[in-house]
Design a protein around this motif. Structure first.
Motif, PDB file in Angstrom:
ATOM      1  N   VAL A  60      32.570   9.568  -5.047  1.00  0.00           N
ATOM      2  CA  VAL A  60      33.563   8.696  -3.757  1.00  0.00           C
ATOM      3  C   VAL A  60      35.040   8.759  -4.843  1.00  0.00           C
ATOM      4  CG1 VAL A  60      33.520   6.981  -2.213  1.00  0.00           C
ATOM      5  CG2 VAL A  60      31.476   7.718  -3.076  1.00  0.00           C
ATOM      6  N   CYS A  61      35.827   8.676  -4.096  1.00  0.00           N
ATOM      7  CA  CYS A  61      37.226   8.299  -4.420  1.00  0.00           C
ATOM      8  C   CYS A  61      37.388   7.058  -3.999  1.00  0.00           C
ATOM      9  CB  CYS A  61      38.256   9.020  -3.554  1.00  0.00           C
ATOM     10  SG  CYS A  61      40.255   8.829  -3.848  1.00  0.00           S
ATOM     11  N   THR A  62      37.470   6.328  -5.328  1.00  0.00           N
ATOM     12  CA  THR A  62      37.353   4.682  -4.577  1.00  0.00           C
ATOM     13  C   THR A  62      39.152   4.599  -5.468  1.00  0.00           C
ATOM     14  OG1 THR A  62      36.430   5.093  -6.963  1.00  0.00           O
ATOM     15  CG2 THR A  62      35.604   4.098  -5.362  1.00  0.00           C
ATOM     16  N   SER A  63      39.954   5.390  -4.812  1.00  0.00           N
ATOM     17  CA  SER A  63      41.429   5.276  -5.250  1.00  0.00           C
ATOM     18  C   SER A  63      41.615   4.473  -4.366  1.00  0.00           C
ATOM     19  CB  SER A  63      42.462   6.306  -5.221  1.00  0.00           C
ATOM     20  OG  SER A  63      42.036   7.247  -6.965  1.00  0.00           O
ATOM     21  N   GLY A  64      42.555   3.110  -4.259  1.00  0.00           N
ATOM     22  CA  GLY A  64      43.119   2.574  -3.183  1.00  0.00           C
ATOM     23  C   GLY A  64      42.246   1.236  -2.348  1.00  0.00           C
ATOM     24  N   SER A  65      43.024   0.800  -1.329  1.00  0.00           N
ATOM     25  CA  SER A  65      41.596   0.159  -1.125  1.00  0.00           C
ATOM     26  C   SER A  65      40.355   0.576   0.037  1.00  0.00           C
ATOM     27  CB  SER A  65      42.393  -0.559   0.480  1.00  0.00           C
ATOM     28  OG  SER A  65      42.818   0.582   1.376  1.00  0.00           O
ATOM     29  N   VAL A  66      39.158  -0.282  -0.529  1.00  0.00           N
ATOM     30  CA  VAL A  66      37.723  -0.160   0.493  1.00  0.00           C
ATOM     31  C   VAL A  66      38.119   1.171   1.903  1.00  0.00           C
ATOM     32  CG1 VAL A  66      35.989  -0.951   1.066  1.00  0.00           C
ATOM     33  CG2 VAL A  66      37.651  -1.815  -0.871  1.00  0.00           C
ATOM     34  N   GLU A  67      38.914   0.463   2.784  1.00  0.00           N
ATOM     35  CA  GLU A  67      38.974   1.239   3.972  1.00  0.00           C
ATOM     36  C   GLU A  67      39.184   2.897   3.549  1.00  0.00           C
ATOM     37  OE1 GLU A  67      40.550  -1.338   3.562  1.00  0.00           O
ATOM     38  OE2 GLU A  67      40.227  -3.144   4.764  1.00  0.00           O
ATOM     39  N   ASN A  68      40.296   2.691   2.502  1.00  0.00           N
ATOM     40  CA  ASN A  68      40.603   4.441   2.353  1.00  0.00           C
ATOM     41  C   ASN A  68      38.942   4.889   0.975  1.00  0.00           C
ATOM     42  OD1 ASN A  68      42.359   4.628   4.206  1.00  0.00           O
ATOM     43  ND2 ASN A  68      43.764   3.149   2.180  1.00  0.00           N
ATOM     44  N   TRP A  69      38.383   4.446   0.956  1.00  0.00           N
ATOM     45  CA  TRP A  69      37.477   5.009   0.227  1.00  0.00           C
ATOM     46  C   TRP A  69      36.684   6.325   0.828  1.00  0.00           C
ATOM     47  CZ3 TRP A  69      34.118   0.476  -2.506  1.00  0.00           C
ATOM     48  CH2 TRP A  69      34.720  -0.190  -2.708  1.00  0.00           C
ATOM     49  N   GLU A  70      35.953   7.036   0.437  1.00  0.00           N
ATOM     50  CA  GLU A  70      35.837   8.785   0.636  1.00  0.00           C
ATOM     51  C   GLU A  70      35.425   8.956  -0.122  1.00  0.00           C
ATOM     52  OE1 GLU A  70      38.150  12.726   2.755  1.00  0.00           O
ATOM     53  OE2 GLU A  70      39.673  11.520   1.509  1.00  0.00           O
ATOM     54  N   THR A  71      34.002  10.198   0.643  1.00  0.00           N
ATOM     55  CA  THR A  71      32.961  10.577  -0.159  1.00  0.00           C
ATOM     56  C   THR A  71      33.220  12.202  -0.473  1.00  0.00           C
ATOM     57  OG1 THR A  71      31.335   8.828   0.644  1.00  0.00           O
ATOM     58  CG2 THR A  71      30.342  11.549   0.049  1.00  0.00           C
ATOM     59  N   VAL A  72      33.216  12.718  -1.583  1.00  0.00           N
ATOM     60  CA  VAL A  72      33.703  14.044  -1.944  1.00  0.00           C
ATOM     61  C   VAL A  72      33.231  14.867  -1.763  1.00  0.00           C
ATOM     62  CG1 VAL A  72      36.401  13.196  -2.101  1.00  0.00           C
ATOM     63  CG2 VAL A  72      35.068  13.469  -3.868  1.00  0.00           C
ATOM     64  N   TYR A  73      32.120  14.322  -2.475  1.00  0.00           N
ATOM     65  CA  TYR A  73      30.633  15.174  -3.421  1.00  0.00           C
ATOM     66  C   TYR A  73      29.483  14.508  -2.917  1.00  0.00           C
ATOM     67  CZ  TYR A  73      28.805  19.311  -5.067  1.00  0.00           C
ATOM     68  OH  TYR A  73      27.613  20.431  -5.736  1.00  0.00           O
ATOM     69  N   SER A  74      28.436  15.230  -2.858  1.00  0.00           N
ATOM     70  CA  SER A  74      27.257  14.511  -2.135  1.00  0.00           C
ATOM     71  C   SER A  74      26.068  16.225  -2.846  1.00  0.00           C
ATOM     72  CB  SER A  74      27.125  13.954  -0.651  1.00  0.00           C
ATOM     73  OG  SER A  74      27.205  12.918  -0.972  1.00  0.00           O
ATOM     74  N   LYS A  75      24.753  15.451  -3.672  1.00  0.00           N
ATOM     75  CA  LYS A  75      23.737  15.797  -3.526  1.00  0.00           C
ATOM     76  C   LYS A  75      23.360  15.169  -2.972  1.00  0.00           C
ATOM     77  CE  LYS A  75      21.229  18.193  -7.209  1.00  0.00           C
ATOM     78  NZ  LYS A  75      21.344  18.647  -8.534  1.00  0.00           N
ATOM     79  N   THR A  76      22.103  16.322  -2.235  1.00  0.00           N
ATOM     80  CA  THR A  76      20.670  15.350  -2.246  1.00  0.00           C
ATOM     81  C   THR A  76      19.377  15.459  -2.770  1.00  0.00           C
ATOM     82  OG1 THR A  76      21.237  15.597   0.512  1.00  0.00           O
ATOM     83  CG2 THR A  76      19.090  15.007   0.472  1.00  0.00           C
ATOM     84  N   LEU A  77      19.164  14.369  -3.027  1.00  0.00           N
ATOM     85  CA  LEU A  77      18.006  14.628  -4.488  1.00  0.00           C
ATOM     86  C   LEU A  77      16.237  15.148  -3.251  1.00  0.00           C
ATOM     87  CD1 LEU A  77      18.152  11.095  -5.909  1.00  0.00           C
ATOM     88  CD2 LEU A  77      19.186  12.398  -6.389  1.00  0.00           C
ATOM     89  N   LYS A  78      15.842  15.885  -4.406  1.00  0.00           N
ATOM     90  CA  LYS A  78      14.617  16.047  -3.787  1.00  0.00           C
ATOM     91  C   LYS A  78      13.533  15.398  -3.585  1.00  0.00           C
ATOM     92  CE  LYS A  78      15.112  19.942  -7.541  1.00  0.00           C
ATOM     93  NZ  LYS A  78      15.668  19.752  -8.931  1.00  0.00           N
TER      94      LYS A  78
END
Length: 163
Positions: free
Chosen positions: A145-163
């Motif tokens: 998660v890009c956690t630069s800036g304010s909380v409202e602007n946090w953005e998931t940039v990549y995810s992996k689902t666990l098996k």
């Protein structure tokens, strides 16, 4: 230009996440605090997104349970009111992967925050006394998660689902 900062989050299952999210949204509305996705930060901050993706992709982890040790509160805005997790072997293993790969120091204290807001101790304790929360949650995803800036602007940039 400042480098973007990223955090590694463990994400609860859809059902458990929805349950936690209801508490986050309710508290955010009542106390005019930012809304955020339910998560447990495993490591932060990271600036090398490519190296992080490689580690996430190589992670061979099945879906697992986390248990709530207690409900806590503090003066730390990132832990105003939170669910303290039992630091089990799976959490320790995943945190160690990132701790060994990056020079940054992250004081790992597994928890799921419910509100980010400066509140006095009396209000924090009052919130805890009214919370009704499950004793364990299923973790089924790891996200960058890009956690630069304010909380409202946090953005998931990549995810992996666990098996």
């Amino acid at each position: 230009m400042t480098k973007k900062k990223f955090s590694i989050w463990l994400i609860p299952s859809h059902l458990d996440g929805a349950l936690i999210s209801r508490s986050i949204q309710s508290l955010s509305k009542k106390y005019l605090a930012p809304i955020f996705k339910p998560h447990c930060t495993i490591f932060s901050p990271i600036t090398d997104i490519n190296k992080t993706k490689i580690i996430v992709n190589q992670l061979d982890q099945k879906i697992f349970q986390v248990n709530i040790e207690e409900m806590g509160e503090s003066d730390d805005i990132w832990k105003t009111v939170f669910l303290k997790l039992v630091n089990n072997s799976t959490l320790k293993k995943i945190n160690a992967l990132f701790s060994q790969a990056f020079p940054e120091i992250y004081q790992f204290d597994p928890h799921i925050s419910l509100i980010y807001k400066k509140l006095d101790a009396k209000k924090r304790k009052s919130i805890i006394s009214k919370l009704d929360m499950k004793k364990s949650f299923t973790i089924d995803k790891i996200s960058i998660v890009c956690t630069s800036g304010s909380v409202e602007n946090w953005e998931t940039v990549y995810s992996k689902t666990l098996k």
